[in-house]
Write an enzyme that holds these catalytic residues in place. Structure first.
Site, PDB file in Angstrom:
ATOM      1  CB  ALA A 196      41.723  54.356  31.386  1.00 40.42           C
TER       2      ALA A 196
ATOM      3  CB  ALA B 161      48.811  46.602  33.492  1.00 38.94           C
TER       4      ALA B 161
ATOM      5  CG  ASP C 161      56.391  36.588  39.980  1.00 42.59           C
ATOM      6  OD1 ASP C 161      55.305  36.886  39.437  1.00 42.59           O
ATOM      7  OD2 ASP C 161      56.465  35.862  40.990  1.00 42.59           O
ATOM      8  CD  GLU C 162      51.513  36.045  36.813  1.00 44.31           C
ATOM      9  OE1 GLU C 162      50.929  35.665  35.790  1.00 44.31           O
ATOM     10  OE2 GLU C 162      50.918  36.416  37.845  1.00 44.31           O
TER      11      GLU C 162
END
Ligand code: NAD
Ligand code: TYD
Length: 349
Positions: free
Chosen positions: A35, A84, A131-132
């Site tokens: 985007a 993201a 990993d968060e």
């Protein structure tokens, strides 16, 4: 696999991944679907954008019609989902933007893939995550692929949610999927508000280096190209329905990593040792700041024979060199001027 849709391919990790795939797999067609938000910059890809196996499509993963068109037009059989909103600090300021892109966007991609792929087994939805999602560790222990999810920031909650969506669509509608959860990446082309590029800019400008809290928080740092080689290995040798943790075996307290960066910046700029470190300033902590992330990447090592290759000091030196050599990139990215670059180079294509 012939037609790969890489979402978020104009971003930091996505651009390194697109470059790797375009060079390594001339027999594949790589469709970069992005985007071009503040974080997406096609300048990152000028060295590959004329390659015959590369196509750029400007599109939003929340836009079902745009996604459907791209999937159909390019006969996509593999989706690598990197698009993201990616910055924790921004997620604290504007959580709904993260819910929109990371949750709704991923679900939209899955939904379009579901209707188009219809029980096909020769397709793959590969979701790139963090990993968060596992939450925060104390001084001991590591995240494994079976660690229960415990996200604690709007960013990590939105990524956890997207991971769940991928598994739910995979199991319910039989979409072959894979997920990888990776630690903190560093390297060239990272948006200059993330820790390391921000500190590089501030040292150059002689501005204070803002370390949150006491700088005691621990992150595992991975060279971005190592992340991309892990994605390549999982794409080609991984198993459907599996999750793989990717890490650098490279844990550092923030304050230690900033001191190391300062030492290397002094070296690169020919300054007296200690000059950059003199700029370190402790500032108010991030709300809900996760204390420690650490990855157990042994599954990837034992099952797929992948290990990180870059030495951290060397990777930091190369990162610093890249930012010092590309000051105009930083200016354009921070001012949003790269959007004009898109209009000039791509909009008419
Ligand atoms: P980034 O912010 O640098 O890039 C994100 C890219 O996605 C940009 O090109 C942006 O234009 C694009 N994008 C954003 N919203 C979009 C939308 N609605 N539709 C289409 N494109 C959109 O992010 P990054 O650091 O390269 O991270 C890429 C992926 O890897 C993310 O999914 C992130 O959660 C994950 N990840 C990042 C790290 C890290 O340390 N950076 C670590 C582990 C996982
Ligand atoms: P960041 O690059 O935002 O990644 P993440 O929060 O996803 O791990 O930050 C890395 C670490 O550095 C994190 O513990 C927050 C800290 N940090 C600072 O101390 N100062 C800063 O200016 C920034 C941006 C981050």
């Amino acid at each position: 696999m012939k037609n790969l849709l890489v979402t978020g391919g104009a971003g930091f990790i996505g651009s390194h991944l697109v470059r790797l795939l375009v060079h390594k797999y001339p027999q594949y067609r790589i469709i970069n679907f992005d985007a071009l938000t503040y974080a997406g910059n096609l300048e990152n890809l000028t060295d590959v954008d004329q390659a015959p196996n590369y196509v750029f499509v400007k599109g939003d993963i929340c836009d079902a019609e745009a996604v459907r068109l791209a999937l159909k037009q390019y006969e996509i059989d593999t989706i690598l989902n990197l698009a993201a909103e990616s910055h924790v600090d921004r997620s604290i300021l504007d959580p709904l933007a993260f819910v929109r892109t990371n949750v709704l966007g991923t679900a939209t991609l899955l939904n379009e893939a579901r209707s188009l792929w219809r029980d096909r087994t020769d397709v793959l939805f590969y979701h790139i995550s963090t990993d968060e999602v596992y939450g925060s560790l104390g001084a001991e222990g590591f995240f494994t692929e079976t660690t229960p999810y415990d996200p604690r920031s709007p960013y990590s909650a939105s990524k956890a949610s997207s991971d769940h969506m991928v598994r739910a669509y995979g199991h319910t509608y039989h979409i072959p999927f894979r997920i990888s959860n990776c630690s903190n990446n560093y390297g060239p082309c990272q948006f200059p508000e993330k820790l390391l590029p921000l500190m590089i800019q501030h040292v150059q400008a002689g501005k204070p280096l803002p370390v949150y809290g006491k700088g005691e928080n621990v992150r595992d740092w991975l060279w971005v190209v190592d992340h991309c080689t892990a994605i390549d290995v999982i794409l080609h040798k991984g198993k459907d329905g599996e999750t793989y943790n990717i890490g650098g075996n490279n844990e550092w307290k923030n304050i230690e990593v900033v001191y190391l960066l300062c030492e290397l910046m002094d070296e690169a700029l020919g300054q007296t040792p200690g000059t950059a470190a003199g700029l370190i300033t402790f500032v108010t902590d991030r709300p809900g700041h996760d204390l420690r992330y650490a990855i157990d990447a042994s599954k990837l090592k034992h099952e797929l024979d992948w290990e990180p290759s870059m030495d951290f000091r060397e990777g930091l030196r190369q990162t610093i060199r890249w930012y010092l050599d590309n000051p105009e990139w930083v200016v354009r990215v921070l001012s949003g001027e790269y959007q004009a670059f898109y209009e000039k180079q791509y909009a008419h294509r």
